[in-house]
Design a protein around this motif. Structure first.
Motif, PDB file in Angstrom:
ATOM      1  N   ILE A  52      55.342  49.228  20.209  1.00  0.00           N
ATOM      2  CA  ILE A  52      54.715  50.393  20.854  1.00  0.00           C
ATOM      3  C   ILE A  52      55.650  50.972  21.916  1.00  0.00           C
ATOM      4  N   HIS A  53      56.298  50.080  22.658  1.00  0.00           N
ATOM      5  CA  HIS A  53      57.187  50.513  23.740  1.00  0.00           C
ATOM      6  C   HIS A  53      58.338  51.359  23.178  1.00  0.00           C
ATOM      7  N   HIS A  54      58.932  50.870  22.096  1.00  0.00           N
ATOM      8  CA  HIS A  54      60.081  51.569  21.509  1.00  0.00           C
ATOM      9  C   HIS A  54      59.665  52.777  20.674  1.00  0.00           C
ATOM     10  N   ASN A 100      67.064  55.233  30.788  1.00  0.00           N
ATOM     11  CA  ASN A 100      66.682  53.899  31.275  1.00  0.00           C
ATOM     12  C   ASN A 100      66.341  52.956  30.121  1.00  0.00           C
ATOM     13  N   HIS A 101      65.582  53.467  29.162  1.00  0.00           N
ATOM     14  CA  HIS A 101      65.200  52.595  28.042  1.00  0.00           C
ATOM     15  C   HIS A 101      66.382  52.284  27.136  1.00  0.00           C
ATOM     16  N   ALA A 102      67.241  53.259  26.898  1.00  0.00           N
ATOM     17  CA  ALA A 102      68.416  53.006  26.050  1.00  0.00           C
ATOM     18  C   ALA A 102      69.221  51.841  26.635  1.00  0.00           C
ATOM     19  N   ASN A 152      58.370  55.588  38.665  1.00  0.00           N
ATOM     20  CA  ASN A 152      58.295  56.377  37.421  1.00  0.00           C
ATOM     21  C   ASN A 152      59.529  56.127  36.557  1.00  0.00           C
ATOM     22  N   GLN A 153      60.191  57.191  36.096  1.00  0.00           N
ATOM     23  CA  GLN A 153      61.420  56.998  35.303  1.00  0.00           C
ATOM     24  C   GLN A 153      62.645  57.435  36.107  1.00  0.00           C
ATOM     25  N   ASP A 154      62.529  57.444  37.417  1.00  0.00           N
ATOM     26  CA  ASP A 154      63.689  57.830  38.225  1.00  0.00           C
ATOM     27  C   ASP A 154      64.833  56.854  37.968  1.00  0.00           C
ATOM     28  N   LEU A 199      64.948  46.290  35.006  1.00  0.00           N
ATOM     29  CA  LEU A 199      63.729  45.783  34.383  1.00  0.00           C
ATOM     30  C   LEU A 199      62.632  46.832  34.492  1.00  0.00           C
ATOM     31  N   ASP A 200      62.068  47.168  33.355  1.00  0.00           N
ATOM     32  CA  ASP A 200      60.943  48.097  33.259  1.00  0.00           C
ATOM     33  C   ASP A 200      59.689  47.366  33.717  1.00  0.00           C
ATOM     34  N   VAL A 201      59.071  47.836  34.801  1.00  0.00           N
ATOM     35  CA  VAL A 201      57.826  47.190  35.244  1.00  0.00           C
ATOM     36  C   VAL A 201      56.607  48.106  35.086  1.00  0.00           C
ATOM     37  N   GLU A 217      53.282  49.131  33.254  1.00  0.00           N
ATOM     38  CA  GLU A 217      52.329  48.262  32.543  1.00  0.00           C
ATOM     39  C   GLU A 217      52.554  48.304  31.027  1.00  0.00           C
ATOM     40  N   HIS A 218      53.033  49.430  30.503  1.00  0.00           N
ATOM     41  CA  HIS A 218      53.240  49.510  29.043  1.00  0.00           C
ATOM     42  C   HIS A 218      54.272  48.483  28.560  1.00  0.00           C
ATOM     43  N   ALA A 219      55.071  47.955  29.485  1.00  0.00           N
ATOM     44  CA  ALA A 219      56.105  46.979  29.111  1.00  0.00           C
ATOM     45  C   ALA A 219      55.557  45.566  28.983  1.00  0.00           C
TER      46      ALA A 219
END
Ligand code: MN
Length: 206
Positions: free
Chosen positions: A28-30, A83-85, A151-153, A166-168, A170-172
């Motif tokens: 779901i995250h990806h 950030n996710h990449a 956020n995604q800053d 590290l993505d914190v 909740e979706h992670a």
């Protein structure tokens, strides 16, 4: 044709990080959250194709150059894309342990011990209120800095070059860990790809 960012597959299977991060969360995250940022970034570029003429890194380093109308969209979705990449590659099955190479020396120089670095990074990740990220970045003077962002800053927008994060959101972690963010942070250390952090550190110094 304006530039389009594309969804790249994960460098491992969705279930490769189990039991630390579950397959459903990774999928779901990806495939949903990450794709959403990419699609919205592409929408912003479609409205101003000049945004596609520079690298994503340059866009995030120079948000002030983005028109006011699109700045928020680029900050949120350009950040989400960048950030996710980086984040996917910072993990691998059978990861964890301790860093090596030049980045390990730098961590010891700036934080005394790896354990002390972990404590400080954990604190940044635990205390980030709401959605966001914890980061290890290289400052313009070459020093290492632990920060967190909302956020995604992206640290790039604060003149820092992120090498580890590290993505914190909740979706992670929510499906497996619910409200237990500290358990997710603890689990993350078992899947860290230190080779990638070392590569990011070397690149940041170039
Ligand atoms: Mn995320």
């Amino acid at each position: 044709m304006p530039k389009e960012y594309k969804l790249e597959p994960l460098p491992y299977a969705f279930n490769a990080l189990e039991p630390y991060i579950d397959a459903r969360t990774m999928e779901i995250h990806h495939d949903k959250h990450y794709l959403g940022y990419i699609n919205k970034l592409n929408k912003a570029i479609a409205q101003d194709p000049k945004l596609g003429e520079v690298s994503l890194e340059d866009l995030l380093r120079n948000l002030d150059k983005v028109s006011e109308k699109l700045r928020r969209a680029v900050r949120d979705n350009g950040g989400g894309t960048y950030n996710h990449a980086m984040f996917w590659k910072l993990m691998k099955p059978d990861g964890g342990g301790e860093p090596h190479g030049k980045v390990a020396e730098a961590i010891k120089k700036h934080f005394d011990t790896f354990e002390n670095f972990q404590d400080l990074f954990n604190a940044a990740a635990k205390t980030r209120f709401g959605s966001g990220w914890a980061w290890l970045s290289v400052a313009p003077d070459g020093s290492l800095k632990i920060t967190s962002t909302a956020n995604q800053d992206c640290p790039l927008s604060e003149d820092l070059t992120p090498i580890f994060g590290l993505d914190v959101w909740e979706h992670a972690y929510y499906l497996k860990y619910q409200n237990r963010r500290p358990d997710y942070i603890f689990a993350f250390w078992h899947v860290v790809n230190w080779d990638e952090v070392e590569k990011n550190y070397d690149d940041a110094l170039k």
